[in-house]
Design a protein around this motif. Structure first.
Motif, PDB file in Angstrom:
ATOM      1  N   THR A  57       7.751   9.568  -7.096  1.00 50.63           N
ATOM      2  CA  THR A  57       6.920   9.863  -5.933  1.00 50.63           C
ATOM      3  C   THR A  57       5.474   9.551  -6.277  1.00 50.63           C
ATOM      4  O   THR A  57       4.948  10.057  -7.271  1.00 50.63           O
ATOM      5  CB  THR A  57       7.055  11.338  -5.515  1.00 50.63           C
ATOM      6  OG1 THR A  57       8.424  11.606  -5.195  1.00 50.63           O
ATOM      7  CG2 THR A  57       6.194  11.635  -4.296  1.00 50.63           C
ATOM      8  N   VAL A  58       4.852   8.705  -5.451  1.00 47.83           N
ATOM      9  CA  VAL A  58       3.499   8.237  -5.731  1.00 47.83           C
ATOM     10  C   VAL A  58       2.583   8.573  -4.566  1.00 47.83           C
ATOM     11  O   VAL A  58       3.020   9.021  -3.494  1.00 47.83           O
ATOM     12  CB  VAL A  58       3.485   6.716  -6.004  1.00 47.83           C
ATOM     13  CG1 VAL A  58       4.322   6.382  -7.220  1.00 47.83           C
ATOM     14  CG2 VAL A  58       4.014   5.946  -4.791  1.00 47.83           C
ATOM     15  N   ALA A  59       1.295   8.340  -4.755  1.00 46.29           N
ATOM     16  CA  ALA A  59       0.302   8.639  -3.728  1.00 46.29           C
ATOM     17  C   ALA A  59       0.226   7.509  -2.717  1.00 46.29           C
ATOM     18  O   ALA A  59       0.617   6.361  -2.988  1.00 46.29           O
ATOM     19  CB  ALA A  59      -1.063   8.858  -4.368  1.00 46.29           C
ATOM     20  N   ALA A  60      -0.294   7.834  -1.526  1.00 45.72           N
ATOM     21  CA  ALA A  60      -0.502   6.822  -0.490  1.00 45.72           C
ATOM     22  C   ALA A  60      -1.397   5.711  -1.039  1.00 45.72           C
ATOM     23  O   ALA A  60      -2.331   5.957  -1.798  1.00 45.72           O
ATOM     24  CB  ALA A  60      -1.143   7.458   0.736  1.00 45.72           C
ATOM     25  N   GLY A  61      -1.090   4.470  -0.641  1.00 47.68           N
ATOM     26  CA  GLY A  61      -1.849   3.325  -1.113  1.00 47.68           C
ATOM     27  C   GLY A  61      -1.267   2.673  -2.349  1.00 47.68           C
ATOM     28  O   GLY A  61      -1.763   1.634  -2.792  1.00 47.68           O
ATOM     29  N   THR A  62      -0.201   3.260  -2.913  1.00 54.80           N
ATOM     30  CA  THR A  62       0.469   2.690  -4.085  1.00 54.80           C
ATOM     31  C   THR A  62       1.565   1.736  -3.625  1.00 54.80           C
ATOM     32  O   THR A  62       2.388   2.086  -2.780  1.00 54.80           O
ATOM     33  CB  THR A  62       1.086   3.796  -4.957  1.00 54.80           C
ATOM     34  OG1 THR A  62       0.059   4.726  -5.336  1.00 54.80           O
ATOM     35  CG2 THR A  62       1.714   3.205  -6.207  1.00 54.80           C
ATOM     36  N   GLY A 195      25.450   1.453  -0.067  1.00 57.30           N
ATOM     37  CA  GLY A 195      24.292   1.927   0.690  1.00 57.30           C
ATOM     38  C   GLY A 195      23.850   3.316   0.286  1.00 57.30           C
ATOM     39  O   GLY A 195      23.187   4.006   1.052  1.00 57.30           O
ATOM     40  N   GLU A 196      24.213   3.749  -0.933  1.00 57.42           N
ATOM     41  CA  GLU A 196      23.874   5.094  -1.376  1.00 57.42           C
ATOM     42  C   GLU A 196      22.882   5.073  -2.542  1.00 57.42           C
ATOM     43  O   GLU A 196      22.788   6.012  -3.326  1.00 57.42           O
ATOM     44  CB  GLU A 196      25.149   5.837  -1.807  1.00 57.42           C
ATOM     45  CG  GLU A 196      26.160   5.980  -0.675  1.00 57.42           C
ATOM     46  CD  GLU A 196      27.467   6.593  -1.132  1.00 57.42           C
ATOM     47  OE1 GLU A 196      27.611   6.814  -2.361  1.00 57.42           O
ATOM     48  OE2 GLU A 196      28.330   6.847  -0.280  1.00 57.42           O
ATOM     49  N   ASP A 197      22.146   3.982  -2.680  1.00 51.56           N
ATOM     50  CA  ASP A 197      21.207   3.856  -3.788  1.00 51.56           C
ATOM     51  C   ASP A 197      20.042   4.825  -3.643  1.00 51.56           C
ATOM     52  O   ASP A 197      19.674   5.235  -2.542  1.00 51.56           O
ATOM     53  CB  ASP A 197      20.623   2.431  -3.830  1.00 51.56           C
ATOM     54  CG  ASP A 197      21.706   1.386  -3.924  1.00 51.56           C
ATOM     55  OD1 ASP A 197      22.572   1.536  -4.788  1.00 51.56           O
ATOM     56  OD2 ASP A 197      21.679   0.435  -3.124  1.00 51.56           O
ATOM     57  N   GLU A 198      19.460   5.147  -4.781  1.00 50.63           N
ATOM     58  CA  GLU A 198      18.165   5.808  -4.766  1.00 50.63           C
ATOM     59  C   GLU A 198      17.147   4.842  -4.156  1.00 50.63           C
ATOM     60  O   GLU A 198      17.263   3.627  -4.329  1.00 50.63           O
ATOM     61  CB  GLU A 198      17.737   6.167  -6.188  1.00 50.63           C
ATOM     62  CG  GLU A 198      18.234   7.503  -6.686  1.00 50.63           C
ATOM     63  CD  GLU A 198      17.508   8.665  -6.026  1.00 50.63           C
ATOM     64  OE1 GLU A 198      16.268   8.660  -5.994  1.00 50.63           O
ATOM     65  OE2 GLU A 198      18.198   9.571  -5.544  1.00 50.63           O
ATOM     66  N   PRO A 199      16.143   5.349  -3.424  1.00 50.86           N
ATOM     67  CA  PRO A 199      15.112   4.442  -2.903  1.00 50.86           C
ATOM     68  C   PRO A 199      14.305   3.820  -4.035  1.00 50.86           C
ATOM     69  O   PRO A 199      14.324   4.317  -5.179  1.00 50.86           O
ATOM     70  CB  PRO A 199      14.250   5.361  -2.032  1.00 50.86           C
ATOM     71  CG  PRO A 199      14.491   6.733  -2.565  1.00 50.86           C
ATOM     72  CD  PRO A 199      15.905   6.753  -3.042  1.00 50.86           C
ATOM     73  N   ALA A 200      13.597   2.752  -3.721  1.00 49.46           N
ATOM     74  CA  ALA A 200      12.751   2.115  -4.733  1.00 49.46           C
ATOM     75  C   ALA A 200      11.628   3.045  -5.156  1.00 49.46           C
ATOM     76  O   ALA A 200      11.139   2.988  -6.280  1.00 49.46           O
ATOM     77  CB  ALA A 200      12.183   0.814  -4.181  1.00 49.46           C
ATOM     78  N   GLY A 201      11.199   3.896  -4.258  1.00 51.21           N
ATOM     79  CA  GLY A 201      10.137   4.855  -4.556  1.00 51.21           C
ATOM     80  C   GLY A 201       9.858   5.711  -3.344  1.00 51.21           C
ATOM     81  O   GLY A 201      10.340   5.435  -2.235  1.00 51.21           O
ATOM     82  N   ARG A 202       9.078   6.761  -3.548  1.00 51.49           N
ATOM     83  CA  ARG A 202       8.706   7.656  -2.458  1.00 51.49           C
ATOM     84  C   ARG A 202       7.198   7.839  -2.455  1.00 51.49           C
ATOM     85  O   ARG A 202       6.560   7.844  -3.514  1.00 51.49           O
ATOM     86  CB  ARG A 202       9.400   9.015  -2.599  1.00 51.49           C
ATOM     87  CG  ARG A 202      10.915   8.967  -2.460  1.00 51.49           C
ATOM     88  CD  ARG A 202      11.512  10.372  -2.510  1.00 51.49           C
ATOM     89  NE  ARG A 202      12.950  10.371  -2.246  1.00 51.49           N
ATOM     90  CZ  ARG A 202      13.873  10.305  -3.172  1.00 51.49           C
ATOM     91  NH1 ARG A 202      13.521  10.220  -4.451  1.00 51.49           N
ATOM     92  NH2 ARG A 202      15.153  10.323  -2.864  1.00 51.49           N
ATOM     93  N   VAL A 203       6.657   8.004  -1.261  1.00 50.04           N
ATOM     94  CA  VAL A 203       5.217   8.199  -1.103  1.00 50.04           C
ATOM     95  C   VAL A 203       4.986   9.467  -0.297  1.00 50.04           C
ATOM     96  O   VAL A 203       5.553   9.629   0.785  1.00 50.04           O
ATOM     97  CB  VAL A 203       4.561   7.002  -0.374  1.00 50.04           C
ATOM     98  CG1 VAL A 203       3.061   7.206  -0.261  1.00 50.04           C
ATOM     99  CG2 VAL A 203       4.866   5.700  -1.101  1.00 50.04           C
ATOM    100  N   THR A 204       4.173  10.354  -0.800  1.00 51.91           N
ATOM    101  CA  THR A 204       3.780  11.545  -0.052  1.00 51.91           C
ATOM    102  C   THR A 204       2.425  11.280   0.587  1.00 51.91           C
ATOM    103  O   THR A 204       1.473  10.900  -0.099  1.00 51.91           O
ATOM    104  CB  THR A 204       3.708  12.780  -0.966  1.00 51.91           C
ATOM    105  OG1 THR A 204       5.008  13.021  -1.512  1.00 51.91           O
ATOM    106  CG2 THR A 204       3.266  14.003  -0.176  1.00 51.91           C
TER     107      THR A 204
END
Length: 244
Positions: A57-62, A195-204
């Motif tokens: 999980t990364v910050a917005a703009g990443t 179709g059950e993969d983890e996402p590439a990343g998450r942004v909060t």
């Protein structure tokens, strides 16, 4: 060679490794390879599923790299009015996520409807956006060209009975370029084939909630004839409205 075969879980052979080895064998010999692999896996406790590590999980703009695309989630906001776009209920609201998408594949690509998914928000009328539009001209999203970043509005409808979120987590879908085990052709596909993969990343990202006044119904156009309804037909999906 057995020394090159990694084992995981409680000692079981990875299902993804097994599938990858089978995909590299000619169709006529796959049943032989399957028997050998099953025998080897029995030495290590069977075929165990390898859990994928949770997405960061990364910050917005990443920027998040998802295979054939890169996605940079920039902002989120709530709106009552999106121009010509109509809510299912007048008491509902629009939740808009703005993100820049760059296609890194060599071919033109239409991002999937689930490119972005949301958590931390309830009352969505659909898990996928009601509309996706280019920010530059508000036209509906179509094929994106390689290496030409586009700022895109991803628009969900949220029930007016649900709480307005103060922040949301946006998950970015991923694909991998691999050989189809049936046709032998290479495509951008789900990593696990289900179709059950983890996402590439998450942004909060925080949600801007300076809501404009609720507009119960738009005023009819001056040029409209008396028989013209100011609202579109129920089964019509208009283009997106003004920039958040």
């Amino acid at each position: 060679m057995l020394a090159d075969v990694s084992v995981t879980g409680q000692g079981g052979l990875s299902r993804r490794l097994t599938r990858g080895l089978l995909d590299q064998v000619t169709p006529g010999l796959r049943w032989v390879a399957a028997v050998v692999l099953l025998g080897v896996s029995g030495l290590f406790g069977g075929l165990d599923t390898v859990p994928e590590p949770p997405a960061e999980t990364v910050a917005a703009g990443t920027t998040i790299h998802g295979g054939p695309w890169e996605v940079t989630v920039e902002a989120a906001a709530v709106y009552r009015d999106m121009g010509k776009l109509r809510l299912e209920k007048e008491t509902n609201r629009w939740l808009v996520v703005t993100a820049t998408v760059r296609i890194t594949a060599h071919e033109s690509t239409m991002p999937p409807s689930d490119l972005l998914t949301l958590t931390g928000v309830t009352g969505l009328t659909s898990p996928t956006p009601a509309e996706e539009a280019l920010d530059r001209d508000k036209s509906r999203l179509r094929l994106l060209q390689p290496d030409m970043p586009e700022r895109i509005l991803f628009i969900w409808e949220q029930s007016g009975d649900a709480p307005v979120p103060t922040s949301i987590t946006v998950a970015v879908e991923q694909r991998t370029y691999r050989e189809d085990s049936l046709s032998g052709a290479w495509y951008w596909m789900d990593v696990d084939g289900k179709g059950e993969d983890e996402p590439a990343g998450r942004v909060t990202v925080p949600v801007r909630t300076d809501l404009p006044p609720l507009i119960a119904s738009p005023s009819p156009s001056v040029a409209a004839s008396p028989s013209t309804s100011p609202k579109p037909a129920a089964n019509r999906t208009p283009s997106a409205g003004p920039t958040p």
